[in-house]
Design a protein around this motif. Structure first.
Motif, PDB file in Angstrom:
ATOM      1  N   THR A 262       7.717   0.821  -6.478  1.00  0.00           N
ATOM      2  CA  THR A 262       6.916   1.809  -5.970  1.00  0.00           C
ATOM      3  C   THR A 262       6.655   2.624  -7.125  1.00  0.00           C
ATOM      4  O   THR A 262       7.399   2.780  -8.030  1.00  0.00           O
ATOM      5  N   TRP A 263       5.483   3.233  -6.887  1.00  0.00           N
ATOM      6  CA  TRP A 263       5.156   4.455  -8.052  1.00  0.00           C
ATOM      7  C   TRP A 263       5.727   5.858  -7.375  1.00  0.00           C
ATOM      8  O   TRP A 263       5.721   6.793  -8.152  1.00  0.00           O
ATOM      9  N   GLN A 264       5.970   5.779  -6.006  1.00  0.00           N
ATOM     10  CA  GLN A 264       6.357   7.056  -5.493  1.00  0.00           C
ATOM     11  C   GLN A 264       8.033   7.082  -5.728  1.00  0.00           C
ATOM     12  O   GLN A 264       8.681   7.375  -4.593  1.00  0.00           O
ATOM     13  N   VAL A 265       8.365   7.377  -7.097  1.00  0.00           N
ATOM     14  CA  VAL A 265       9.755   7.495  -7.500  1.00  0.00           C
ATOM     15  C   VAL A 265      10.352   8.511  -7.078  1.00  0.00           C
ATOM     16  O   VAL A 265      11.795   8.578  -6.978  1.00  0.00           O
ATOM     17  N   ALA A 266       9.902   9.551  -6.467  1.00  0.00           N
ATOM     18  CA  ALA A 266      10.560  10.777  -6.209  1.00  0.00           C
ATOM     19  C   ALA A 266      10.473  10.849  -4.373  1.00  0.00           C
ATOM     20  O   ALA A 266      10.741  12.221  -3.994  1.00  0.00           O
TER      21      ALA A 266
ATOM     22  N   ALA B  42      -0.391   4.864  -9.738  1.00  0.00           N
ATOM     23  CA  ALA B  42      -0.635   5.265  -8.691  1.00  0.00           C
ATOM     24  C   ALA B  42      -1.885   4.768  -8.030  1.00  0.00           C
ATOM     25  O   ALA B  42      -2.838   4.723  -8.554  1.00  0.00           O
ATOM     26  N   GLY B  43      -2.107   5.111  -6.558  1.00  0.00           N
ATOM     27  CA  GLY B  43      -3.230   4.931  -5.931  1.00  0.00           C
ATOM     28  C   GLY B  43      -3.289   3.446  -5.724  1.00  0.00           C
ATOM     29  O   GLY B  43      -2.790   2.372  -6.257  1.00  0.00           O
ATOM     30  N   GLY B  44      -4.219   2.942  -4.796  1.00  0.00           N
ATOM     31  CA  GLY B  44      -4.608   1.737  -4.684  1.00  0.00           C
ATOM     32  C   GLY B  44      -3.411   0.782  -4.066  1.00  0.00           C
ATOM     33  O   GLY B  44      -2.642   1.259  -3.508  1.00  0.00           O
TER      34      GLY B  44
ATOM     35  N   ALA C 204       0.742  -1.115  -0.070  1.00  0.00           N
ATOM     36  CA  ALA C 204      -0.008  -0.182   0.026  1.00  0.00           C
ATOM     37  C   ALA C 204       0.914   1.243  -0.013  1.00  0.00           C
ATOM     38  O   ALA C 204       2.080   1.238   0.660  1.00  0.00           O
ATOM     39  N   PHE C 205       0.384   2.419  -0.530  1.00  0.00           N
ATOM     40  CA  PHE C 205       1.021   3.553  -0.552  1.00  0.00           C
ATOM     41  C   PHE C 205       0.235   4.871  -0.202  1.00  0.00           C
ATOM     42  O   PHE C 205      -1.172   4.751  -0.595  1.00  0.00           O
ATOM     43  N   ALA C 206       0.488   5.674   0.532  1.00  0.00           N
ATOM     44  CA  ALA C 206      -0.176   6.886   1.146  1.00  0.00           C
ATOM     45  C   ALA C 206       0.249   7.898  -0.049  1.00  0.00           C
ATOM     46  O   ALA C 206       0.920   8.128  -0.732  1.00  0.00           O
ATOM     47  N   GLY C 207      -1.059   8.816  -0.204  1.00  0.00           N
ATOM     48  CA  GLY C 207      -0.983   9.826  -1.120  1.00  0.00           C
ATOM     49  C   GLY C 207      -1.600   9.586  -2.457  1.00  0.00           C
ATOM     50  O   GLY C 207      -1.775   8.382  -3.022  1.00  0.00           O
ATOM     51  N   GLY C 208      -1.516  10.577  -3.611  1.00  0.00           N
ATOM     52  CA  GLY C 208      -2.019  10.509  -4.769  1.00  0.00           C
ATOM     53  C   GLY C 208      -1.018  10.748  -5.734  1.00  0.00           C
ATOM     54  O   GLY C 208       0.281  10.886  -5.506  1.00  0.00           O
ATOM     55  N   ALA C 209      -1.103  10.750  -6.971  1.00  0.00           N
ATOM     56  CA  ALA C 209      -0.123  11.007  -8.001  1.00  0.00           C
ATOM     57  C   ALA C 209       0.385  12.181  -8.021  1.00  0.00           C
ATOM     58  O   ALA C 209      -0.127  13.152  -7.684  1.00  0.00           O
ATOM     59  N   TYR C 210       1.574  12.342  -8.313  1.00  0.00           N
ATOM     60  CA  TYR C 210       2.367  13.282  -8.659  1.00  0.00           C
ATOM     61  C   TYR C 210       1.607  14.435  -9.497  1.00  0.00           C
ATOM     62  O   TYR C 210       0.973  13.917 -10.674  1.00  0.00           O
ATOM     63  N   ALA C 211       1.948  15.708  -9.113  1.00  0.00           N
ATOM     64  CA  ALA C 211       1.036  16.650  -9.931  1.00  0.00           C
ATOM     65  C   ALA C 211       1.408  16.610 -11.578  1.00  0.00           C
ATOM     66  O   ALA C 211       0.822  17.046 -12.403  1.00  0.00           O
TER      67      ALA C 211
ATOM     68  N   PRO D 151      -8.420 -12.313  -4.657  1.00  0.00           N
ATOM     69  CA  PRO D 151      -9.638 -13.219  -4.290  1.00  0.00           C
ATOM     70  C   PRO D 151     -10.861 -12.288  -4.068  1.00  0.00           C
ATOM     71  O   PRO D 151     -12.062 -13.110  -4.474  1.00  0.00           O
ATOM     72  N   THR D 152     -10.726 -11.092  -3.626  1.00  0.00           N
ATOM     73  CA  THR D 152     -11.942 -10.414  -3.411  1.00  0.00           C
ATOM     74  C   THR D 152     -12.363  -9.566  -4.560  1.00  0.00           C
ATOM     75  O   THR D 152     -12.940  -8.719  -4.395  1.00  0.00           O
ATOM     76  N   SER D 153     -11.648  -9.631  -5.791  1.00  0.00           N
ATOM     77  CA  SER D 153     -11.922  -8.831  -6.942  1.00  0.00           C
ATOM     78  C   SER D 153     -11.853  -7.352  -6.459  1.00  0.00           C
ATOM     79  O   SER D 153     -12.467  -6.599  -7.070  1.00  0.00           O
ATOM     80  N   ASP D 154     -10.579  -7.019  -5.661  1.00  0.00           N
ATOM     81  CA  ASP D 154     -10.691  -5.396  -5.341  1.00  0.00           C
ATOM     82  C   ASP D 154     -10.220  -4.876  -6.653  1.00  0.00           C
ATOM     83  O   ASP D 154      -9.087  -5.016  -7.151  1.00  0.00           O
ATOM     84  N   PRO D 155     -10.978  -3.904  -6.965  1.00  0.00           N
ATOM     85  CA  PRO D 155     -10.611  -3.008  -8.326  1.00  0.00           C
ATOM     86  C   PRO D 155      -9.654  -2.300  -8.275  1.00  0.00           C
ATOM     87  O   PRO D 155      -8.963  -1.725  -9.175  1.00  0.00           O
ATOM     88  N   GLY D 156      -9.082  -2.017  -6.738  1.00  0.00           N
ATOM     89  CA  GLY D 156      -7.958  -1.073  -6.805  1.00  0.00           C
ATOM     90  C   GLY D 156      -6.557  -1.719  -6.796  1.00  0.00           C
ATOM     91  O   GLY D 156      -5.656  -1.037  -6.660  1.00  0.00           O
ATOM     92  N   LYS D 157      -6.555  -3.200  -6.592  1.00  0.00           N
ATOM     93  CA  LYS D 157      -5.391  -3.915  -6.663  1.00  0.00           C
ATOM     94  C   LYS D 157      -4.687  -4.057  -7.819  1.00  0.00           C
ATOM     95  O   LYS D 157      -5.144  -4.826  -8.844  1.00  0.00           O
ATOM     96  N   LEU D 158      -3.609  -3.352  -7.997  1.00  0.00           N
ATOM     97  CA  LEU D 158      -2.736  -3.856  -9.248  1.00  0.00           C
ATOM     98  C   LEU D 158      -2.027  -5.265  -9.212  1.00  0.00           C
ATOM     99  O   LEU D 158      -1.354  -5.658  -8.480  1.00  0.00           O
TER     100      LEU D 158
END
Length: 383
Positions: A321-325, A50-52, A35-42, A114-121
């Motif tokens: 991670t997507w939080q590359v910065a 990003a997200g999920g 899991a990652f906190a925060g949203g996509a970079y501006a 297994p829960t078909s979580d739409p936010g899981k990548l």
């Protein structure tokens, strides 16, 4: 199998403890997703990664003999080292031979989500233009092999459906640019198949973030990579991937990726992003550096690191991670302000597509590679 089930019931930090029957016959706990906190970079608001959360594999296709099952059975320091690898999101490699059956891809997606979580990548590598192995690249593909590839892509796409996935499309695609005696005899055919796959995923899988492979910073020039990507369907994908089968430093791949983005823009293809494989770049080096020291053989299998050997060896890079910065990543990778800005704008994620715990990055699993790769990573503080 009874012993394996008993092992799986041991409390594992960061995993769910209820065993579930999975498609490969195992009954292993599913590791907690990352899991990652925060949203996509501006600077990269459209980043699909990003997200999920990011799914972690629980030994699918290992059948009791792989990294995750080895981690579950380990104790002490070895458990810590193996956990650095086993509990990170990494790609399941789909080949035309291991996933041709229509049930394979949906089975895996149900296993890790297994829960078909739409936010899981879920991360996948799709590797099919070498059905007889890269060693047979001198022999052109037959018409039947080409037709089988297109059918396979259709089946993989149907299995993905509307799931949120990252697809690294055709690792080692750059081989199709080789010339001379080492070259592929039918480069345009294989690039055409990659283009078919890129377009098919684009047309049928709206939540698939697809990245065509572009080699690494020590391989093709930016112009060569841009030409290859254009012929292979980059217009239909989110972007491209770097570093999957090479051991190049992440900073070098960031700079190289930016140059490819510019080269693509000059060819009328703008707005592309990229991902960088960091699974085995902990002691980053180029092919030329390896060849100068050890010759041209054994490169894919990479030497194990030791306490005394800190270069030209197999070590984990930074975690996915997507939080590359993030400041910790910037500092440990030694990124300049310019490279940090580039990462924030153009790098969708650091991902694990290579498998440094495998022989020749492919198969079989080798504990003797997994342990030193994790033990001697210079990025231990990030795990």
């Amino acid at each position: 199998m009874a012993g394996l089930v008993a092992t799986a019931m041991v409390a594992v930090a960061g995993t769910a403890l209820t065993p579930t029957a999975h498609a490969d016959g195992s009954r292993l706990p599913l590791p907690a997703p990352k899991a990652f906190a925060g949203g996509a970079y501006a600077a990269n608001r459209t980043n699909p990664l990003a997200g999920g959360t990011w799914a972690v594999n629980n030994g699918f296709w290992e059948n009791g003999h792989g990294l995750y099952t080895d981690y579950l059975a380990a104790t002490g320091a070895e458990r810590v080292y193996l956990g650095r690898e086993a509990l990170q999101p990494s790609a399941l490699w789909l080949t035309i031979n291991n996933s041709y059956a229509p049930t394979k891809v949906p089975d895996y997606l149900r296993t890790v989500n297994p829960t078909s979580d739409p936010g899981k990548l879920v991360t996948l590598a799709v590797f099919g233009i070498w059905p007889r192995g890269e060693g047979s690249r001198h022999t052109p593909l037959t018409a039947d092999e080409q037709a089988r590839y297109r059918t396979w892509i259709q089946r993989v796409s149907a299995g993905i459906g509307g799931s949120r996935v990252l697809v690294a499309l055709e690792p080692d695609l750059a081989i199709t640019t080789n010339g001379g005696s080492d070259g592929v005899r039918d480069p345009r055919v294989r690039q055409g198949l990659a283009r078919y796959a890129a377009k098919y995923f684009h047309d049928h899988n709206h939540r698939a973030a697809v990245y065509l492979d572009a080699g690494a910073s020590d391989w093709l020039s930016p112009a060569q990579a841009a030409g290859l990507l254009k012929r292979s369907g980059i217009a239909f994908t989110r972007g491209f991937s770097l570093g999957i089968t090479h051991y190049t430093k992440t900073a070098a791949d960031i700079a190289h990726g930016a140059a490819i983005v510019s080269a693509l823009a000059k060819r009328g293809i703008s707005g592309k992003h990229f991902v960088i494989d960091t699974a085995d770049s902990g002691r980053g080096y180029t092919y030329g550096q390896w060849a100068a020291r050890f010759g041209t053989s054994g490169y894919d299998n990479s030497r194990n690191c030791t306490a005394a050997q800190t270069t030209l060896c197999n070590a984990l890079g930074v975690p996915p991670t997507w939080q590359v910065a993030r400041s910790t990543y910037v500092r440990t990778l030694g990124l300049t302000p310019a490279l940090t800005r580039t990462a924030r704008r153009n790098v969708d994620a650091y991902v694990w597509l290579t498998r440094p715990w495998m022989y020749n990055q492919a198969s079989p699993y080798q504990r003797a590679k997994a342990l030193p790769a994790a033990q001697f990573t210079p990025f231990a503080a990030l795990y």
